[in-house]
Scaffold this active site. Sequence first.
Site, PDB file in Angstrom:
ATOM      1  N   ASP A 439      36.890  39.902  35.141  1.00  0.00           N
ATOM      2  CA  ASP A 439      38.078  39.455  34.425  1.00  0.00           C
ATOM      3  C   ASP A 439      37.714  38.816  33.082  1.00  0.00           C
ATOM      4  OD1 ASP A 439      40.806  39.125  34.088  1.00  0.00           O
ATOM      5  OD2 ASP A 439      41.108  38.162  36.029  1.00  0.00           O
ATOM      6  N   ASP A 496      48.699  42.955  34.847  1.00  0.00           N
ATOM      7  CA  ASP A 496      48.888  41.924  35.866  1.00  0.00           C
ATOM      8  C   ASP A 496      50.255  42.037  36.533  1.00  0.00           C
ATOM      9  OD1 ASP A 496      46.450  40.691  35.823  1.00  0.00           O
ATOM     10  OD2 ASP A 496      47.035  39.072  34.474  1.00  0.00           O
TER      11      ASP A 496
END
Length: 692
Positions: A439, A496
């Site tokens: 990430d 997301d």
Amino acid sequence: MQVWRLDDSAQTIVVASIDNSMAFIAYWGAVLPEHENLAQVVHAQMRDLTGGMIDQNAPVSLCPVEGDAFPGMPALVASDASGIDLMPCFTLRQAHFKKQSLELIYVDKALGLTYSANINSAIDGVWQLTSQLDSEVDIKVHWLAAPVLPSADKAPRVLEFGGRWCGEFKLSERSFGPSALVRENRTGRTGHEHFPGLMTLAQGANYCQGDVYAWHYGWSGGHKMVAEQLPDGRRQVQFGHVPHSHRALAKTFSSANQYIAFSAHGINGVSVPLQKYVREQLLPSSIMQKPRPVHYNCWEAIYFDHDVDLLKDLASRAAGLGAERFVLDDGWFGKRDDDTTSLGDWDLDIRKYPHGLTPLIEHVQSCGMGFGLWFEPEMVNEESNLYKAHPQWVLGRASQTRGRQQLVLNIALPAVQEYLYTKVSHMLANNAIEYIKWDHNRVLPFADVAQTQAIYGLLSRLRAAFPHVEIESCSSGGARIDYGVLEHTQRVWLSDSNDALERLRIQHQAATFLPAIVTGSHVGPRHCHTSGRVHSMNFRAWVAAQRHMGMEMDPRELTTTEADQLRQVVTFWKQQRDWLLKADILRLDSHDEAILAELHLAATGEQFVVFAGVADSSAQISPRPLPLTGLDAKAQYEIDLVNRDELVSLSRGEMAIKVEKLTLSGSYLMNYGVTLPWQFPNAMWVLKGKRL
């Protein structure tokens, strides 16, 4: 005059240099006849002069520079060590030409500069272009574009990709005009806001027909794009690293790979070879040769609340739903109870895992799943042991604005590289981990070429040491997706947002550049955490089944009916995935604006699946026929409505497709289409087809 011709099955590129000057693209478009007189092609496209012009048009060359009255933006802006601008006058020194590659080397002896442009076939239908500047002494390069291409007069429509967090890959259409379309992404990453891609289209072009030109700049560190119409009407497109991101004086500067494609058969015509390039050239063959596992990610089930017994329970439930890989997300390290602490401290939290990860991993494996782990190595919290020991490792000044309560590590520092490699490799070497979710949750304080090159180096080093470990590129969802990072990673987290309605659109537009096999898509919670919307399980599951399928919700919330529906879609996906993830994604031109549809066509052409998303209420009462594409017009196809069990009571007509398989010609299916039943918004019809 020197002329070189490059061909593939879809396009011809003609490059010319007159009197050893900087070469230019004299032609880029549909394949020319083999006997075409290339000298005539070059001469024939020269434009007239009239009042208000100088005596010769400066060409839209591979590297237009200041100094010869070029009326557009230059492709090279540089200065010497003392800050004096350099205005080179390049002369051709060497040309290395093969059937599908061309390298041109230019020099300016007075300034001690060498410029080279490379054009190579990446795969049939896609070309890869790079530029490099070498200097005998240290200089500063403020802007260096990849080799510049003209934009065709017949393609005035400009499609670019913008977006935001949870809303990536939004298409924006513009037209060439007196003002240049200039985009600078200075976030230091690919960005939610500005995907480094562009298409220009002829009037009337759509997914299935018309002339389309595509560009993609494969770089993860921020880019600049120029789409400019000159006063005389000619047009140019430039891509390069965002200006001033080469932070230091140096002797060598390079662009990233710029990918281009042309098709006379619509957007699908450029998307198919771009998708194929990712599948066949960027992905390791080992990835292509084994089934992609169904993911389960625990993030939206537990967030930071890690409990081994709960995680084991979630793993058992996920396996019962068909999951084949369990990914442990944020919260396993340091003292990470929320997002304010511990980034940088990549040691297991023994409060949560007193016996290490082994008990959880062994349980996951006993359920028939592999194990994956989340990292965010490029970031650091001030509340961490790492920051307290090495505050000087942060990128940028100490007083900079914080983002998500974290700072960015200067990955270009050798000590930082070594620290991160040691920490990550220790976890991989001592635990049965087959997958990393990597990430990157905030923008950089400034764009820096060295930072991007360093992260590529770190990823490459880890992949070399642990070739069995797959890496997913995630950056608050889709903020680092490009062919540069895909040289080092094997999956991307597209957004997301697990909202199926948002995902339907995001996936649809991203397919211009991304195949299904690298595009992660998960079944989210019933009540979406990022949009607040509530969608049916069938809709959530079918949207996830369009790409590399997974789940990211709390399975304890599922009703018996929802669990059965999810298992049915997972089972269908597993039955099809061997061919489906290698299929070409062909977007369909629906006559109904409420329908967002695509056809996934097997490489053999023998079978296909159509996903027709009902994104809104239609303007008319009954659904319009949906024309298909990519089929053999003379062949007969059997088509079946896979999910006719989702018919609703308001769909009252007696339609054959509701009750039986149909046999229709490819010609009929492409020219008239498939007539689907009426359906509520936020649903998906799924058709399975096979050639007879």
